[in-house]
Design an enzyme around this catalytic site. Structure first.
Site, PDB file in Angstrom:
ATOM      1  CG  HIS A  46      64.931  50.347  52.135  1.00  0.00           C
ATOM      2  ND1 HIS A  46      63.622  50.764  52.099  1.00  0.00           N
ATOM      3  CD2 HIS A  46      65.448  50.832  53.290  1.00  0.00           C
ATOM      4  CE1 HIS A  46      63.356  51.470  53.184  1.00  0.00           C
ATOM      5  NE2 HIS A  46      64.445  51.540  53.918  1.00  0.00           N
ATOM      6  CD  GLU A  48      62.209  47.484  48.107  1.00  0.00           C
ATOM      7  OE1 GLU A  48      60.997  47.553  48.373  1.00  0.00           O
ATOM      8  OE2 GLU A  48      63.097  47.546  48.998  1.00  0.00           O
ATOM      9  CB  CYS A  76      59.143  52.308  51.594  1.00  0.00           C
ATOM     10  SG  CYS A  76      60.808  52.724  51.023  1.00  0.00           S
TER      11      CYS A  76
END
Length: 148
Positions: A46, A48, A76
């Site tokens: 992801h 992040e 998330c």
């Protein structure tokens, strides 16, 4: 957030879900990332996670105390866990997660690991949402054309 949007568009150009993230410390970018799950075939790739990893490597520490992260989509639960574990102090995100439950507010307030994080959503929300909406619209069109 503009830099995170630029990175999201880079992910889009690679056929990835267009999400970008930037970690900032003392006004300087110390980590950048964009979604690469499909290309790398890694569930953890992801935006992040990649930005946090780069920031940790740059500082030579897993602690990112005093840092902020800017991400184009509400993080998330996995990414919020990494944000908390790395001791990032502030999260700024653009688009709100509409389909999945992000747990952002619950995790931010939980005081996990003796650490709390300040969360602000809706930064450049319409621009961040538009990038995602366009991606999924185009993806559905391609899938429909394959079936015809």
């Amino acid at each position: 957030m503009r830099e995170a949007l630029r990175l999201a568009k880079k992910a889009d150009s690679l056929g990835e879900v267009p999400i970008g993230a930037v970690v900032v410390l003392d006004g300087k970018v110390i980590g950048r990332g964009y979604n690469l799950r499909t290309k790398l075939q890694m569930a953890t790739a992801h935006a992040e996670m990649r930005a946090i990893d780069r920031a940790c490597k740059k500082l030579g520490s897993w602690r990112l105390e005093g840092a902020e992260i800017y991400v184009t989509l509400e993080p998330c639960p996995m990414c919020m866990g990494a944000i908390l574990n790395s001791r990032i102090e502030r999260v700024y995100f653009g688009a709100y997660e509409q389909k999945g439950r992000s747990l952002t507010s619950e995790l931010a307030a939980a005081n996990l690991l003796n650490h709390t994080v300040e969360v602000t959503g809706g930064i450049l929300e319409s621009e961040c949402s538009a990038v995602l909406t366009n991606f999924f619209t185009q993806m559905r069109l391609r899938e429909k054309q394959k079936k015809e």
